[in-house]
Design a protein around this motif. Structure first.
Motif, mmCIF file in Angstrom:
data_model
loop_
_atom_site.group_PDB
_atom_site.id
_atom_site.type_symbol
_atom_site.label_atom_id
_atom_site.label_comp_id
_atom_site.label_asym_id
_atom_site.label_seq_id
_atom_site.Cartn_x
_atom_site.Cartn_y
_atom_site.Cartn_z
ATOM 1 N N VAL A 69 -37.002 -14.429 -3.255
ATOM 2 C CA VAL A 69 -37.653 -13.242 -2.702
ATOM 3 C C VAL A 69 -36.909 -12.726 -1.473
ATOM 4 C CG1 VAL A 69 -39.737 -12.416 -1.542
ATOM 5 C CG2 VAL A 69 -39.919 -13.746 -3.644
ATOM 6 N N ASN A 70 -36.520 -13.628 -0.589
ATOM 7 C CA ASN A 70 -35.905 -13.193 0.663
ATOM 8 C C ASN A 70 -34.475 -12.695 0.475
ATOM 9 O OD1 ASN A 70 -38.215 -13.859 2.093
ATOM 10 N ND2 ASN A 70 -37.550 -15.964 2.417
ATOM 11 N N MET A 71 -33.693 -13.371 -0.370
ATOM 12 C CA MET A 71 -32.278 -13.030 -0.511
ATOM 13 C C MET A 71 -32.018 -11.965 -1.576
ATOM 14 S SD MET A 71 -30.710 -14.634 1.786
ATOM 15 C CE MET A 71 -31.002 -15.978 2.932
ATOM 16 N N ILE A 72 -32.844 -11.926 -2.608
ATOM 17 C CA ILE A 72 -32.569 -10.996 -3.716
ATOM 18 C C ILE A 72 -33.616 -9.885 -3.756
ATOM 19 C CG2 ILE A 72 -32.292 -10.779 -6.215
ATOM 20 C CD1 ILE A 72 -31.318 -13.678 -6.258
ATOM 21 N N PHE A 73 -34.868 -10.236 -4.012
ATOM 22 C CA PHE A 73 -35.932 -9.234 -4.129
ATOM 23 C C PHE A 73 -36.038 -8.396 -2.847
ATOM 24 C CE2 PHE A 73 -40.273 -7.717 -3.865
ATOM 25 C CZ PHE A 73 -40.568 -7.318 -5.159
ATOM 26 N N GLY A 74 -36.092 -9.076 -1.697
ATOM 27 C CA GLY A 74 -36.257 -8.364 -0.426
ATOM 28 C C GLY A 74 -35.092 -7.462 -0.091
ATOM 29 N N ASN A 75 -33.859 -7.929 -0.343
ATOM 30 C CA ASN A 75 -32.688 -7.123 -0.014
ATOM 31 C C ASN A 75 -32.541 -5.922 -0.943
ATOM 32 O OD1 ASN A 75 -31.893 -8.612 2.216
ATOM 33 N ND2 ASN A 75 -30.639 -10.015 1.019
ATOM 34 N N ILE A 76 -32.936 -6.081 -2.206
ATOM 35 C CA ILE A 76 -32.942 -4.924 -3.116
ATOM 36 C C ILE A 76 -33.934 -3.879 -2.601
ATOM 37 C CG2 ILE A 76 -33.509 -4.129 -5.449
ATOM 38 C CD1 ILE A 76 -32.576 -6.878 -6.460
ATOM 39 N N ILE A 110 -30.387 0.930 9.270
ATOM 40 C CA ILE A 110 -31.490 -0.021 9.455
ATOM 41 C C ILE A 110 -31.624 -0.971 8.268
ATOM 42 C CG2 ILE A 110 -34.003 -0.230 9.681
ATOM 43 C CD1 ILE A 110 -33.957 2.263 11.414
ATOM 44 N N PRO A 111 -31.590 -0.485 7.005
ATOM 45 C CA PRO A 111 -31.626 -1.434 5.879
ATOM 46 C C PRO A 111 -30.501 -2.461 5.922
ATOM 47 C CG PRO A 111 -32.066 0.777 5.084
ATOM 48 C CD PRO A 111 -31.666 0.912 6.517
ATOM 49 N N LEU A 112 -29.284 -2.022 6.312
ATOM 50 C CA LEU A 112 -28.148 -2.952 6.372
ATOM 51 C C LEU A 112 -28.358 -4.004 7.454
ATOM 52 C CD1 LEU A 112 -25.322 -3.779 5.437
ATOM 53 C CD2 LEU A 112 -24.379 -2.123 7.063
ATOM 54 N N LEU A 113 -28.870 -3.600 8.605
ATOM 55 C CA LEU A 113 -29.115 -4.558 9.691
ATOM 56 C C LEU A 113 -30.175 -5.583 9.281
ATOM 57 C CD1 LEU A 113 -29.099 -2.193 12.820
ATOM 58 C CD2 LEU A 113 -27.317 -3.820 12.115
ATOM 59 N N LEU A 114 -31.236 -5.121 8.613
ATOM 60 C CA LEU A 114 -32.268 -6.048 8.155
ATOM 61 C C LEU A 114 -31.744 -7.003 7.084
ATOM 62 C CD1 LEU A 114 -35.349 -3.633 7.958
ATOM 63 C CD2 LEU A 114 -34.947 -5.453 9.628
ATOM 64 N N MET A 115 -30.876 -6.492 6.210
ATOM 65 C CA MET A 115 -30.269 -7.351 5.193
ATOM 66 C C MET A 115 -29.413 -8.437 5.837
ATOM 67 S SD MET A 115 -29.200 -4.513 2.332
ATOM 68 C CE MET A 115 -28.190 -5.700 1.408
ATOM 69 N N LEU A 116 -28.626 -8.062 6.830
ATOM 70 C CA LEU A 116 -27.787 -9.036 7.524
ATOM 71 C C LEU A 116 -28.642 -10.090 8.218
ATOM 72 C CD1 LEU A 116 -25.068 -6.668 9.065
ATOM 73 C CD2 LEU A 116 -24.779 -8.278 7.170
ATOM 74 N N PHE A 117 -29.759 -9.664 8.787
ATOM 75 C CA PHE A 117 -30.653 -10.623 9.436
ATOM 76 C C PHE A 117 -31.251 -11.576 8.406
ATOM 77 C CE2 PHE A 117 -34.572 -12.222 11.228
ATOM 78 C CZ PHE A 117 -34.215 -12.505 12.538
ATOM 79 N N ASN A 118 -31.639 -11.030 7.242
ATOM 80 C CA ASN A 118 -32.191 -11.887 6.189
ATOM 81 C C ASN A 118 -31.184 -12.928 5.725
ATOM 82 O OD1 ASN A 118 -34.693 -10.702 6.127
ATOM 83 N ND2 ASN A 118 -34.297 -9.434 4.342
ATOM 84 N N VAL A 119 -29.919 -12.536 5.622
ATOM 85 C CA VAL A 119 -28.888 -13.424 5.080
ATOM 86 C C VAL A 119 -28.406 -14.427 6.126
ATOM 87 C CG1 VAL A 119 -26.557 -13.516 4.104
ATOM 88 C CG2 VAL A 119 -28.157 -11.732 3.367
ATOM 89 N N PHE A 120 -28.186 -13.965 7.358
ATOM 90 C CA PHE A 120 -27.540 -14.823 8.366
ATOM 91 C C PHE A 120 -28.469 -15.245 9.493
ATOM 92 C CE2 PHE A 120 -24.132 -12.043 6.674
ATOM 93 C CZ PHE A 120 -23.340 -13.023 6.090
ATOM 94 N N GLY A 121 -29.681 -14.713 9.537
ATOM 95 C CA GLY A 121 -30.550 -15.001 10.672
ATOM 96 C C GLY A 121 -31.311 -16.300 10.566
ATOM 97 N N GLY A 122 -31.291 -16.921 9.393
ATOM 98 C CA GLY A 122 -32.022 -18.175 9.223
ATOM 99 C C GLY A 122 -33.516 -17.977 9.068
ATOM 100 N N ASP A 123 -33.964 -16.747 9.038
ATOM 101 C CA ASP A 123 -35.384 -16.415 8.873
ATOM 102 C C ASP A 123 -35.439 -15.042 8.194
ATOM 103 O OD1 ASP A 123 -38.079 -16.519 8.970
ATOM 104 O OD2 ASP A 123 -38.275 -16.352 11.145
ATOM 105 N N THR A 124 -36.607 -14.577 7.908
ATOM 106 C CA THR A 124 -36.749 -13.256 7.294
ATOM 107 C C THR A 124 -37.796 -12.453 8.048
ATOM 108 O OG1 THR A 124 -37.371 -12.048 5.311
ATOM 109 C CG2 THR A 124 -38.398 -14.197 5.625
ATOM 110 N N LEU A 125 -37.548 -11.173 8.177
ATOM 111 C CA LEU A 125 -38.505 -10.286 8.828
ATOM 112 C C LEU A 125 -39.401 -9.572 7.825
ATOM 113 C CD1 LEU A 125 -36.158 -8.563 11.458
ATOM 114 C CD2 LEU A 125 -37.897 -10.293 11.917
ATOM 115 N N THR A 126 -39.059 -9.654 6.556
ATOM 116 C CA THR A 126 -39.659 -8.735 5.591
ATOM 117 C C THR A 126 -40.522 -9.385 4.519
ATOM 118 O OG1 THR A 126 -37.630 -8.830 4.272
ATOM 119 C CG2 THR A 126 -37.815 -7.042 5.871
#
Length: 298
Positions: A69-76, A110-126
């Motif tokens: 969900v966080n890496m695939i569904f959320g980023n899509i 903004i979508p790109l920044l959130l995607m980068l946070f999801n991938v490299f931030g160790g947590d998810t905002l979404t």
């Protein structure tokens, strides 16, 4: 996993993904090189990826759900945020009468920044990171992150409705106004679906992330807008418009010089000079320019 369970997943997710992919192909094929077609077709295509991701997630153990969900569904979904705004601005022609700095790239920051946070931030905002089994479904816990994503999606739909309304106010073409109102109606239905399906838990009665079901309806709205309401004129229709509105008299002939087609300017000239017949030879004889025309042919 039981066979019946897999069949349910195929019917709910895989068939929906195939339907959306077909709608994306229909939207693109009317004029594949046109940017409007590409942006509009991206919406059902991204929805098809969401359904396919959910299909794969439900075939895997529940422990894989957070990363799926966080890496695939959320980023899509984040990509869809930028693409949706891009589509609404283009079809409403907002970018033509309002200067948007760094358009269209600003829409994806903004979508790109959130995607980068999801991938490299160790947590998810979404998205929620906790899941539980409810009947056939692997359901996320409705926590603050989940509701934050839903509220963000609702705000995005409200912004899209505003963009369409501004486009309607500036549009001078009556058919185009009807078209934008048609799409605005589809967006309003999408908003209602998001409020009902996104903010309330239906347990095992509906699949998780059931708000993506609205993607089927809205994608259908877009395809109807393309083919019935002429959202994006095909290449042939664009040439037809040029042919009809050209102030010069244009006539299409066959090898026998019979008239196959003529535009409005040519029709007016035929009426003006009271020319008769379906072949240009007698017409040029009446105008006493047949010799010049024969020399031109040679």
């Amino acid at each position: 996993m039981e066979v019946g369970q897999v069949i349910v997943y195929i019917c709910v997710y895989l068939l929906s993904a195939a339907t959306l992919f077909s709608l994306a192909a229909l939207a693109l094929l009317s004029n594949p090189r046109n940017r409007d077609n590409q942006v509009v077709a991206a919406i059902p295509f991204l929805y098809s990826l969401l359904f396919f991701a959910e299909f794969i997630r439900h075939l895997l153990p529940i422990s894989y759900s957070p990363i799926m969900v966080n890496m695939i569904f959320g980023n899509i979904g984040l990509i869809m945020l930028g693409v949706s705004l891009h589509m609404y601005i283009r079809i409403s022609r907002l970018h033509q009468f309002k200067k948007i700095p760094f358009y269209p790239y600003i829409l994806y920051v903004i979508p790109l920044l959130l995607m980068l946070f999801n991938v490299f931030g160790g947590d998810t905002l979404t998205n929620s990171e906790e899941f539980h089994q409810a009947g056939y479904w692997l359901v996320p816990d409705y926590n603050a992150k989940y509701y934050g994503t839903m509220i963000g999606s609702i705000v995005m739909i409200l912004v899209s409705l505003y963009i369409l309304t501004v486009g309607i106010r500036h549009e001078k073409s009556e058919p185009r106004i009807h078209l934008l109102k048609f799409i605005r109606k589809g967006s309003a239905v999408t908003l209602i679906a998001m409020l009902v399906l996104g903010l309330f838990s239906f347990g095992s009665f509906l699949p998780p992330h059931s708000y993506i079901l609205m993607g089927l309806l809205f994608s259908l709205y877009l395809v109807i807008a393309i083919y019935k309401h002429n959202l994006i004129p095909s290449l042939a229709e664009r040439y037809r418009t040029i042919f009809e509105l050209n102030p010069n008299a244009l006539v299409i002939l066959n090898q026998n010089l019979d008239i196959l087609e003529l535009n409005q300017a040519a029709s007016k000239n035929i009426l003006r000079f009271r020319l008769k017949g379906d072949n240009v030879v007698p017409m040029f004889e009446q105008l006493q320019i047949l010799d010049q025309f024969n020399r031109f042919l040679k």
